[in-house]
Design a protein around this motif. Structure first.
Motif, mmCIF file in Angstrom:
data_model
loop_
_atom_site.group_PDB
_atom_site.id
_atom_site.type_symbol
_atom_site.label_atom_id
_atom_site.label_comp_id
_atom_site.label_asym_id
_atom_site.label_seq_id
_atom_site.Cartn_x
_atom_site.Cartn_y
_atom_site.Cartn_z
ATOM 1 N N LEU A 1 0.838 -1.193 0.000
ATOM 2 C CA LEU A 1 0.000 0.000 0.000
ATOM 3 C C LEU A 1 0.872 1.240 0.000
ATOM 4 O O LEU A 1 2.071 1.181 0.298
ATOM 5 N N THR A 2 0.275 2.346 -0.336
ATOM 6 C CA THR A 2 0.969 3.632 -0.331
ATOM 7 C C THR A 2 0.496 4.450 0.860
ATOM 8 O O THR A 2 -0.707 4.549 1.118
ATOM 9 N N MET A 3 1.454 5.031 1.593
ATOM 10 C CA MET A 3 1.094 5.777 2.796
ATOM 11 C C MET A 3 2.100 6.889 3.039
ATOM 12 O O MET A 3 3.288 6.759 2.685
ATOM 13 N N ASN A 4 1.647 7.985 3.619
ATOM 14 C CA ASN A 4 2.526 9.091 3.998
ATOM 15 C C ASN A 4 3.100 8.851 5.383
ATOM 16 O O ASN A 4 2.356 8.590 6.330
ATOM 17 N N ILE A 5 4.416 8.947 5.494
ATOM 18 C CA ILE A 5 5.101 8.724 6.762
ATOM 19 C C ILE A 5 5.732 10.037 7.226
ATOM 20 O O ILE A 5 6.436 10.696 6.455
ATOM 21 N N PRO A 6 5.498 10.455 8.486
ATOM 22 C CA PRO A 6 6.058 11.722 8.975
ATOM 23 C C PRO A 6 7.569 11.646 9.162
ATOM 24 O O PRO A 6 8.140 10.585 9.396
ATOM 25 N N VAL A 7 8.201 12.810 9.056
ATOM 26 C CA VAL A 7 9.649 12.942 9.254
ATOM 27 C C VAL A 7 9.889 13.695 10.560
ATOM 28 O O VAL A 7 9.268 14.738 10.800
ATOM 29 N N LYS A 8 10.776 13.170 11.406
ATOM 30 C CA LYS A 8 11.127 13.827 12.663
ATOM 31 C C LYS A 8 12.599 14.209 12.640
ATOM 32 O O LYS A 8 13.451 13.412 12.239
ATOM 33 N N LEU A 9 12.890 15.419 13.085
ATOM 34 C CA LEU A 9 14.260 15.909 13.132
ATOM 35 C C LEU A 9 14.828 15.741 14.534
ATOM 36 O O LEU A 9 14.163 16.030 15.523
ATOM 37 N N LEU A 10 16.079 15.292 14.599
ATOM 38 C CA LEU A 10 16.758 15.101 15.878
ATOM 39 C C LEU A 10 17.976 16.008 15.969
ATOM 40 O O LEU A 10 18.689 16.213 14.979
ATOM 41 N N GLY A 11 18.229 16.532 17.148
ATOM 42 C CA GLY A 11 19.426 17.334 17.379
ATOM 43 C C GLY A 11 19.259 18.789 16.978
ATOM 44 O O GLY A 11 18.191 19.243 16.565
ATOM 45 N N ASN A 12 20.358 19.544 17.103
ATOM 46 C CA ASN A 12 20.392 20.960 16.762
ATOM 47 C C ASN A 12 21.480 21.210 15.725
ATOM 48 O O ASN A 12 22.606 20.734 15.862
ATOM 49 N N SER A 13 21.128 21.943 14.705
ATOM 50 C CA SER A 13 22.060 22.197 13.617
ATOM 51 C C SER A 13 23.043 23.314 13.973
ATOM 52 O O SER A 13 22.628 24.423 14.343
ATOM 53 N N PRO A 14 24.371 23.063 13.851
ATOM 54 C CA PRO A 14 25.344 24.134 14.083
ATOM 55 C C PRO A 14 25.198 25.247 13.057
ATOM 56 O O PRO A 14 25.509 26.406 13.344
ATOM 57 N N GLY A 15 24.713 24.921 11.866
ATOM 58 C CA GLY A 15 24.491 25.953 10.854
ATOM 59 C C GLY A 15 23.431 26.945 11.271
ATOM 60 O O GLY A 15 23.544 28.147 11.004
ATOM 61 N N VAL A 16 22.403 26.464 11.959
ATOM 62 C CA VAL A 16 21.354 27.358 12.450
ATOM 63 C C VAL A 16 21.892 28.225 13.581
ATOM 64 O O VAL A 16 21.605 29.427 13.659
ATOM 65 N N ARG A 17 22.713 27.644 14.442
ATOM 66 C CA ARG A 17 23.303 28.420 15.538
ATOM 67 C C ARG A 17 24.194 29.532 15.016
ATOM 68 O O ARG A 17 24.352 30.570 15.666
#
Length: 223
Positions: free
Chosen positions: A100-116
């Protein structure tokens, strides 16, 4: 993938009047497609709380009063335009040997040094459409962004797995960090603890909206 049990009663009357009477009694009329014939049932609206009002993906076990039990996924849902009450839900029956076809959520882990350092985190794909057997459906995709610097990205290619097929090109960007005004590049030999100026990047609101590929079920008249 985690499953939620919905206890309901098979419907004998499926007309508009019968459906309206069910809603007035706090019940939700439902249909399960994908089997030999559509299965009409109803269940208390409260029973759908953990299925509908969550960002997570779940399969459903429909248990009827006569002991009939089947596994399904939610395919479509209708809400009242004013009250947001659930009006109707369509399900698609699952079979162990049928993909079957289904949408799966994406979860982000950690903190990006680029954002900091002032970059902007752009979450391009919050859902990924996949094709798999029911037993191989993941609950979610986890992506570690703790190494993403300005200019880096993570694509679908890094999420490929033999248990399922991701229905997006391998080069599709899921998350990236882009340069923002006041961003600075940190040299590799810069000592930790040095003061870094610049605004902290906010998560981008320009993520592309994705259209979920639907399951191959015939969605006929709801009632």
């Amino acid at each position: 993938m985690k499953s939620i049990t919905i206890k309901g009663s098979e419907r004998e009357s499926v007309g508009k009047k019968a459906s309206k009477a069910l809603r007035n009694a706090g019940m939700v009329p439902c249909v399960v497609y994908g089997g030999e014939k559509p299965l009409h049932f109803s269940a208390n609206e409260i029973a759908f709380r953990d299925l509908v009002y969550t960002p997570n993906a779940h399969t459903v076990v429909v248990v009827l009063e006569d002991g009939k039990k089947l596994q399904a996924i939610m395919q479509d849902i209708q809400f009242h335009p004013v009250t947001d009450k659930i009006l109707h839900i369509d399900f698609y029956q699952l079979f162990p040997d049928k993909e079957l076809t289904m949408n799966i959520p994406v979860k982000l882990l950690g903190n990006s040094p680029g954002v900091r350092n002032g970059g902007r985190l752009l979450f391009r794909k919050r859902l990924l459409a996949i094709k798999a057997l029911p037993d191989n459906l993941p609950d979610f995709f986890e992506i570690d962004i703790s190494t993403l610097t300005i200019g880096d990205n993570i694509t679908v290619e890094s999420l490929l797995n033999d248990k399922f097929t991701i229905l997006h090109p391998e080069t599709t960007v899921v998350v990236q960090v882009k340069t923002a005004r006041a961003a600075i590049v940190v040299e590799e030999d810069e000592e930790e603890g040095d003061e870094i100026e610049g605004e902290e990047g906010a998560e981008g609101a320009e993520g592309e909206a994705t259209s979920a590929e639907t399951a191959d079920a015939a969605t006929e008249a709801k009632e």
